[in-house]
Scaffold this motif. Sequence first.
Motif, PDB file in Angstrom:
ATOM      1  N   GLU A 107       0.834  -1.218   0.000  1.00 49.06           N
ATOM      2  CA  GLU A 107       0.000   0.000   0.000  1.00 49.06           C
ATOM      3  C   GLU A 107       0.860   1.255   0.000  1.00 49.06           C
ATOM      4  OE1 GLU A 107      -2.431  -0.617   3.410  1.00 49.06           O
ATOM      5  OE2 GLU A 107      -4.033  -1.632   2.287  1.00 49.06           O
ATOM      6  N   GLU A 108       1.965   1.237   0.770  1.00 48.33           N
ATOM      7  CA  GLU A 108       2.861   2.399   0.815  1.00 48.33           C
ATOM      8  C   GLU A 108       3.497   2.629  -0.554  1.00 48.33           C
ATOM      9  OE1 GLU A 108       5.570   1.464   3.894  1.00 48.33           O
ATOM     10  OE2 GLU A 108       4.196   2.026   5.542  1.00 48.33           O
ATOM     11  N   GLN A 109       3.931   1.540  -1.227  1.00 47.02           N
ATOM     12  CA  GLN A 109       4.528   1.696  -2.547  1.00 47.02           C
ATOM     13  C   GLN A 109       3.509   2.251  -3.541  1.00 47.02           C
ATOM     14  OE1 GLN A 109       5.611  -1.901  -4.511  1.00 47.02           O
ATOM     15  NE2 GLN A 109       6.761  -0.884  -6.139  1.00 47.02           N
ATOM     16  N   ARG A 110       2.272   1.713  -3.459  1.00 41.82           N
ATOM     17  CA  ARG A 110       1.243   2.204  -4.381  1.00 41.82           C
ATOM     18  C   ARG A 110       0.956   3.686  -4.150  1.00 41.82           C
ATOM     19  NH1 ARG A 110      -4.296   2.550  -5.433  1.00 41.82           N
ATOM     20  NH2 ARG A 110      -4.910   1.592  -7.414  1.00 41.82           N
ATOM     21  N   SER A 111       0.963   4.102  -2.893  1.00 45.62           N
ATOM     22  CA  SER A 111       0.726   5.512  -2.570  1.00 45.62           C
ATOM     23  C   SER A 111       1.842   6.388  -3.116  1.00 45.62           C
ATOM     24  CB  SER A 111       0.596   5.684  -1.054  1.00 45.62           C
ATOM     25  OG  SER A 111       0.412   7.037  -0.716  1.00 45.62           O
ATOM     26  N   ARG A 112       3.115   5.948  -2.996  1.00 42.73           N
ATOM     27  CA  ARG A 112       4.254   6.711  -3.511  1.00 42.73           C
ATOM     28  C   ARG A 112       4.184   6.831  -5.033  1.00 42.73           C
ATOM     29  NH1 ARG A 112       7.116   3.657   0.389  1.00 42.73           N
ATOM     30  NH2 ARG A 112       7.862   2.253  -1.261  1.00 42.73           N
ATOM     31  N   LEU A 113       3.855   5.715  -5.675  1.00 49.51           N
ATOM     32  CA  LEU A 113       3.734   5.743  -7.130  1.00 49.51           C
ATOM     33  C   LEU A 113       2.626   6.684  -7.575  1.00 49.51           C
ATOM     34  CD1 LEU A 113       4.184   1.950  -8.000  1.00 49.51           C
ATOM     35  CD2 LEU A 113       5.744   3.826  -8.589  1.00 49.51           C
ATOM     36  N   SER A 114       1.505   6.660  -6.834  1.00 52.35           N
ATOM     37  CA  SER A 114       0.383   7.534  -7.197  1.00 52.35           C
ATOM     38  C   SER A 114       0.770   9.008  -7.062  1.00 52.35           C
ATOM     39  CB  SER A 114      -0.820   7.213  -6.303  1.00 52.35           C
ATOM     40  OG  SER A 114      -1.906   8.054  -6.614  1.00 52.35           O
TER      41      SER A 114
END
Length: 437
Positions: free
Chosen positions: A106-113
């Motif tokens: 979830e943290e990686q997806r948030s950073r990518l977003s």
Amino acid sequence: MPSEQHLPHSLCLYLTEGSSPVSAEQSKVLSAVEDRMDELGASIAQSRRTVALIKSAALAERERVSRLFAEAAAILQGFQTEVLGFIEEGEATMLGRSQGDLRRQEEQRSRLSRARHNLGQVPEADSVSFLQGLLALRLALEEGCGPGTGPPRELSFTKSSQAVRAVREVLTEACASQGERLRGPGGEEEEDLRKLGTEADAESRDPDSTNNLESEAPRDYFLKFAYIVDLDSDTADKYLQLFGTKGVKRVLCPINYPESPTRFTHCEQVLGEGALDRGTYYWEVEIIEGWVSVGVMAEDFSPQEPYDRGRLGRNAHSCCLQWNGRSFSVWFHGLEAPLPHPFSPTVGICLEYANRALAFYAVRDGKMSLLRRLKASRARRSSTLASSIEPFQSRLDSHFAGLFTRRLKPAFFLESVDAHLQIGPLKKSCISVLKRR
């Protein structure tokens, strides 16, 4: 006034001769009454003592039973706590791993977003800012943790229900068995069992004849001779762990059993309770894991015999069916006879005392398939024929009948360090109460 012919003789004497005979008769009757009252007084006192004794014994037995039930409930409660703790521990371990993967993803997806959004806000004319935003997006993509481990192939704590189910089966079987012992067999049941035993003996009177016990037959036929086997903890070797009275497993660390003159000291063996000396008996054993031998042993065989002579089937006082991890074989008096049959996790044992025979069966889908029937063959007159008999059958012919001059007990030998067996419940379906590995 009634006529004299209808009056008692003593009263007639009174009417004719005066009161002296009446006084004598009265004294006699009163004396007899006094004696009878004394007898009744003593009998009443004895009956009162008996009633008090019965009530006292019943009260004491109730207290003992209540205490034992409370102890059994405490054991079950402790086991329940242990099992629930095992589930919670397994759940916490697996959840910690899976939730950590989820949080990182979830943290990686948030950073990518965020990086993608920031890049979209940069004007196309601002090439420097665009390159910086593109670099940030690429770094966010590269620093990702990759996909998670995925769902586990096995949830270790789900085997808890299997363990509890096994305990429930053992308790159910034990309660039914002990309930039958309390009530005792009725007259009709005893008569039915006697008739069944007589029929079986009549069927197998000819030593070389074939009958229902020697051929494939429905399992229901053998259940007529069902014998409930309970393991005797006082005979168990210190490297055997018992699970109630039905399960046993070989372990690496010795168990601190109390001293017992019937305990095996050099062989990882255990016997069943009760000795068999007449009739026909049938029981089943489920091989869960490892090298296992099942059979019978004479009640008077010394449990202190050394390993080479004390093992099941290695002496004249016992015989067995062995599974060595690759194949079945039978043992008696130190000789082995290999069997060609494939592995069967459930083995039926039928002891025919009157016929001096012991048979082993593979149990599958309600059918019985004969593995080997051990019995001395009929005497042969021809020396040529006698010389052609296999050594194992020759040993049976010479010594096997002598085994049945003794009282026998179901016997179990767990040969490998991972050996594990369960005495099967004798029910219509032969389904394992434990998971086979």
